[in-house]
Enzyme design. Sequence first.
Site, PDB file in Angstrom:
ATOM      1  N   LYS A  13     -50.044-105.764 -55.411  1.00  0.00           N
ATOM      2  CA  LYS A  13     -51.217-105.615 -54.535  1.00  0.00           C
ATOM      3  C   LYS A  13     -51.818-106.980 -54.193  1.00  0.00           C
ATOM      4  O   LYS A  13     -52.042-107.298 -53.034  1.00  0.00           O
ATOM      5  CB  LYS A  13     -52.288-104.721 -55.204  1.00  0.00           C
ATOM      6  CG  LYS A  13     -51.798-103.327 -55.536  1.00  0.00           C
ATOM      7  CD  LYS A  13     -52.885-102.467 -56.151  1.00  0.00           C
ATOM      8  CE  LYS A  13     -53.391-102.939 -57.499  1.00  0.00           C
ATOM      9  NZ  LYS A  13     -52.389-102.908 -58.583  1.00  0.00           N
ATOM     10  N   ARG A  88     -59.854 -96.395 -57.699  1.00  0.00           N
ATOM     11  CA  ARG A  88     -58.864 -96.260 -58.766  1.00  0.00           C
ATOM     12  C   ARG A  88     -59.015 -94.943 -59.502  1.00  0.00           C
ATOM     13  O   ARG A  88     -58.260 -94.676 -60.433  1.00  0.00           O
ATOM     14  CB  ARG A  88     -59.143 -97.389 -59.760  1.00  0.00           C
ATOM     15  CG  ARG A  88     -57.969 -98.192 -60.170  1.00  0.00           C
ATOM     16  CD  ARG A  88     -58.556 -99.149 -61.186  1.00  0.00           C
ATOM     17  NE  ARG A  88     -57.581 -99.958 -61.801  1.00  0.00           N
ATOM     18  CZ  ARG A  88     -57.151-101.115 -61.324  1.00  0.00           C
ATOM     19  NH1 ARG A  88     -57.580-101.560 -60.172  1.00  0.00           N
ATOM     20  NH2 ARG A  88     -56.294-101.800 -62.006  1.00  0.00           N
ATOM     21  N   ARG A 123     -45.851-113.204 -64.836  1.00  0.00           N
ATOM     22  CA  ARG A 123     -46.944-113.521 -63.905  1.00  0.00           C
ATOM     23  C   ARG A 123     -47.776-114.705 -64.399  1.00  0.00           C
ATOM     24  O   ARG A 123     -48.082-114.851 -65.573  1.00  0.00           O
ATOM     25  CB  ARG A 123     -47.867-112.315 -63.730  1.00  0.00           C
ATOM     26  CG  ARG A 123     -49.114-112.710 -62.936  1.00  0.00           C
ATOM     27  CD  ARG A 123     -49.810-111.545 -62.336  1.00  0.00           C
ATOM     28  NE  ARG A 123     -50.277-110.581 -63.304  1.00  0.00           N
ATOM     29  CZ  ARG A 123     -50.877-109.457 -62.954  1.00  0.00           C
ATOM     30  NH1 ARG A 123     -51.071-109.157 -61.690  1.00  0.00           N
ATOM     31  NH2 ARG A 123     -51.270-108.622 -63.894  1.00  0.00           N
ATOM     32  N   ARG A 156     -52.809-113.860 -67.715  1.00  0.00           N
ATOM     33  CA  ARG A 156     -53.953-112.978 -67.915  1.00  0.00           C
ATOM     34  C   ARG A 156     -53.916-112.336 -69.297  1.00  0.00           C
ATOM     35  O   ARG A 156     -52.851-112.004 -69.802  1.00  0.00           O
ATOM     36  CB  ARG A 156     -53.956-111.884 -66.833  1.00  0.00           C
ATOM     37  CG  ARG A 156     -54.765-112.282 -65.638  1.00  0.00           C
ATOM     38  CD  ARG A 156     -54.613-111.358 -64.465  1.00  0.00           C
ATOM     39  NE  ARG A 156     -54.739-109.933 -64.760  1.00  0.00           N
ATOM     40  CZ  ARG A 156     -54.683-108.995 -63.821  1.00  0.00           C
ATOM     41  NH1 ARG A 156     -54.514-109.329 -62.553  1.00  0.00           N
ATOM     42  NH2 ARG A 156     -54.794-107.727 -64.138  1.00  0.00           N
ATOM     43  N   ARG A 167     -52.162 -99.894 -69.688  1.00  0.00           N
ATOM     44  CA  ARG A 167     -52.615 -99.914 -68.290  1.00  0.00           C
ATOM     45  C   ARG A 167     -51.776 -98.965 -67.435  1.00  0.00           C
ATOM     46  O   ARG A 167     -52.290 -98.303 -66.544  1.00  0.00           O
ATOM     47  CB  ARG A 167     -52.533-101.344 -67.730  1.00  0.00           C
ATOM     48  CG  ARG A 167     -53.598-102.253 -68.335  1.00  0.00           C
ATOM     49  CD  ARG A 167     -53.323-103.706 -68.055  1.00  0.00           C
ATOM     50  NE  ARG A 167     -53.365-104.027 -66.650  1.00  0.00           N
ATOM     51  CZ  ARG A 167     -52.803-105.115 -66.119  1.00  0.00           C
ATOM     52  NH1 ARG A 167     -52.140-105.959 -66.899  1.00  0.00           N
ATOM     53  NH2 ARG A 167     -52.909-105.340 -64.840  1.00  0.00           N
TER      54      ARG A 167
HETATM   55  P1  AP5 Z   1     -49.484-108.884 -58.426  1.00  0.00           P
HETATM   56  O1  AP5 Z   1     -49.526-109.080 -56.935  1.00  0.00           O
HETATM   57  O2  AP5 Z   1     -50.351-109.745 -59.259  1.00  0.00           O
HETATM   58  O3  AP5 Z   1     -49.719-107.343 -58.774  1.00  0.00           O
HETATM   59  P2  AP5 Z   1     -51.025-106.453 -58.695  1.00  0.00           P
HETATM   60  O4  AP5 Z   1     -50.603-105.134 -58.116  1.00  0.00           O
HETATM   61  O5  AP5 Z   1     -52.152-107.171 -58.016  1.00  0.00           O
HETATM   62  O6  AP5 Z   1     -51.268-106.251 -60.246  1.00  0.00           O
HETATM   63  P3  AP5 Z   1     -52.584-106.331 -61.131  1.00  0.00           P
HETATM   64  O7  AP5 Z   1     -52.121-106.428 -62.549  1.00  0.00           O
HETATM   65  O8  AP5 Z   1     -53.528-107.351 -60.624  1.00  0.00           O
HETATM   66  O9  AP5 Z   1     -53.136-104.916 -60.882  1.00  0.00           O
HETATM   67  P4  AP5 Z   1     -54.152-104.162 -61.717  1.00  0.00           P
HETATM   68  O10 AP5 Z   1     -54.453-103.087 -60.738  1.00  0.00           O
HETATM   69  O11 AP5 Z   1     -53.743-103.689 -63.032  1.00  0.00           O
HETATM   70  O12 AP5 Z   1     -55.254-105.264 -62.083  1.00  0.00           O
HETATM   71  P5  AP5 Z   1     -56.685-105.550 -61.512  1.00  0.00           P
HETATM   72  O13 AP5 Z   1     -56.900-106.996 -61.513  1.00  0.00           O
HETATM   73  O14 AP5 Z   1     -56.926-104.782 -60.255  1.00  0.00           O
HETATM   74  O15 AP5 Z   1     -47.951-109.007 -58.864  1.00  0.00           O
HETATM   75  C1  AP5 Z   1     -47.557-108.917 -60.235  1.00  0.00           C
HETATM   76  C2  AP5 Z   1     -46.440-109.936 -60.525  1.00  0.00           C
HETATM   77  O16 AP5 Z   1     -45.257-109.543 -59.825  1.00  0.00           O
HETATM   78  C3  AP5 Z   1     -46.746-111.366 -60.037  1.00  0.00           C
HETATM   79  O17 AP5 Z   1     -46.218-112.280 -60.951  1.00  0.00           O
HETATM   80  C4  AP5 Z   1     -46.037-111.459 -58.669  1.00  0.00           C
HETATM   81  O18 AP5 Z   1     -45.657-112.785 -58.343  1.00  0.00           O
HETATM   82  C5  AP5 Z   1     -44.838-110.561 -58.892  1.00  0.00           C
HETATM   83  N1  AP5 Z   1     -44.419-109.840 -57.668  1.00  0.00           N
HETATM   84  C6  AP5 Z   1     -45.235-109.269 -56.737  1.00  0.00           C
HETATM   85  N2  AP5 Z   1     -44.489-108.662 -55.761  1.00  0.00           N
HETATM   86  C7  AP5 Z   1     -43.184-108.830 -56.121  1.00  0.00           C
HETATM   87  C8  AP5 Z   1     -41.937-108.435 -55.525  1.00  0.00           C
HETATM   88  N3  AP5 Z   1     -41.875-107.725 -54.381  1.00  0.00           N
HETATM   89  N4  AP5 Z   1     -40.792-108.794 -56.172  1.00  0.00           N
HETATM   90  C9  AP5 Z   1     -40.845-109.526 -57.330  1.00  0.00           C
HETATM   91  N5  AP5 Z   1     -41.984-109.939 -57.929  1.00  0.00           N
HETATM   92  C10 AP5 Z   1     -43.143-109.601 -57.329  1.00  0.00           C
HETATM   93  O19 AP5 Z   1     -57.593-104.875 -62.634  1.00  0.00           O
HETATM   94  C11 AP5 Z   1     -57.664-105.390 -63.939  1.00  0.00           C
HETATM   95  C12 AP5 Z   1     -58.606-104.539 -64.783  1.00  0.00           C
HETATM   96  O20 AP5 Z   1     -59.928-104.550 -64.211  1.00  0.00           O
HETATM   97  C13 AP5 Z   1     -58.268-103.050 -64.905  1.00  0.00           C
HETATM   98  O21 AP5 Z   1     -57.328-102.812 -65.925  1.00  0.00           O
HETATM   99  C14 AP5 Z   1     -59.649-102.453 -65.203  1.00  0.00           C
HETATM  100  O22 AP5 Z   1     -60.008-102.648 -66.547  1.00  0.00           O
HETATM  101  C15 AP5 Z   1     -60.572-103.282 -64.341  1.00  0.00           C
HETATM  102  N6  AP5 Z   1     -60.767-102.716 -62.993  1.00  0.00           N
HETATM  103  C16 AP5 Z   1     -60.399-103.300 -61.803  1.00  0.00           C
HETATM  104  N7  AP5 Z   1     -60.691-102.488 -60.775  1.00  0.00           N
HETATM  105  C17 AP5 Z   1     -61.255-101.367 -61.312  1.00  0.00           C
HETATM  106  C18 AP5 Z   1     -61.750-100.152 -60.754  1.00  0.00           C
HETATM  107  N8  AP5 Z   1     -61.722 -99.927 -59.428  1.00  0.00           N
HETATM  108  N9  AP5 Z   1     -62.245 -99.220 -61.602  1.00  0.00           N
HETATM  109  C19 AP5 Z   1     -62.288 -99.428 -62.926  1.00  0.00           C
HETATM  110  N10 AP5 Z   1     -61.833-100.555 -63.522  1.00  0.00           N
HETATM  111  C20 AP5 Z   1     -61.314-101.515 -62.725  1.00  0.00           C
HETATM  112 ZN    ZN Z   2     -54.061-107.836 -58.668  1.00  0.00          ZN
END
Ligand code: AP5
Ligand code: ZN
Length: 215
Positions: A13, A88, A123, A156, A167
């Site tokens: 994402k 989410r 990552r 992270r 997760r």
């Molecule tokens: P990356 O682009 O970083 O993936 P992402 O989908 O953004 O993953 P996140 O871990 O950030 O998602 P998340 O939803 O768990 O975390 P968030 O920060 O929102 O890509 C991942 C890796 O793969 C990278 O190394 C990249 O280079 C590689 N990659 C990407 N595309 C690729 C491809 N096509 N091929 C190969 N490699 C590739 O949330 C964190 C925490 O915050 C949650 O756990 C929760 O506690 C809290 N939180 C956030 N939002 C909410 C909400 N709305 N409600 C409640 N709690 C929340």
């Molecule tokens: Zn992210």
Amino acid sequence: MKFILLGAPGAGKGTQAQFLTKEFDIPQISTGDMLRAAIKAQTPMGKMAKEFMDAGKLVTDEIIIGLVKDRIAEPDCANGFLLDGFPRTVPQADALKAAGVEIDAVIEIDVPDSEIVNRMAGRRVHPASGRTYHITYNPPKVENKDNETGDDLIQREDDKAEVVLDRLKVYHEQTAPLIGYYKTEAEKNDQLKYIQVDGTQPIDTVEKSILSALK
Ligand code: AP5
Ligand code: ZN
């Protein structure tokens, strides 16, 4: 344009958000990045959120909904925005709808769990900007340094293997129901597109698939 990026942790994402925000000249609203900034600034919300995030659990709907409502009311969101990591849960999606926000497209990036674990381990992120790299799939130009600032990259806290599994469990229980939710919404509403892309393809192929589906 108003977009929602939906997908498991590590689906890509944040990676695709970097392209989409440039292409459409809209801000990225990543609730994860906002919470990590609050943790760094040691605000009361950040202190509370840290416990949930380090355990791979979701922060309460009430807090997140307030955070997003305030953010989308800011002037730079007048022409649209890209929601990354929100909604989410079904209550978060209901709150967005109740607020009268009209979404143009929900973009689901589909990646199986087996591939996610691999991605998280490699990552690396630039905390100040949220820019994301992967040691194999998307390496920075200089090892462990951000391409634009030269700052050090970090891993992270929630990318430890055991937290990643929690997760993923939370994703399947609480977030995956939004796939059916938005498919149904899109059937009822001609203005809303539901787009599903295969997130296991290379990064630039995923980008092209999203752009062609949006046109
Ligand atoms: P990356 O682009 O970083 O993936 P992402 O989908 O953004 O993953 P996140 O871990 O950030 O998602 P998340 O939803 O768990 O975390 P968030 O920060 O929102 O890509 C991942 C890796 O793969 C990278 O190394 C990249 O280079 C590689 N990659 C990407 N595309 C690729 C491809 N096509 N091929 C190969 N490699 C590739 O949330 C964190 C925490 O915050 C949650 O756990 C929760 O506690 C809290 N939180 C956030 N939002 C909410 C909400 N709305 N409600 C409640 N709690 C929340
Ligand atoms: Zn992210």
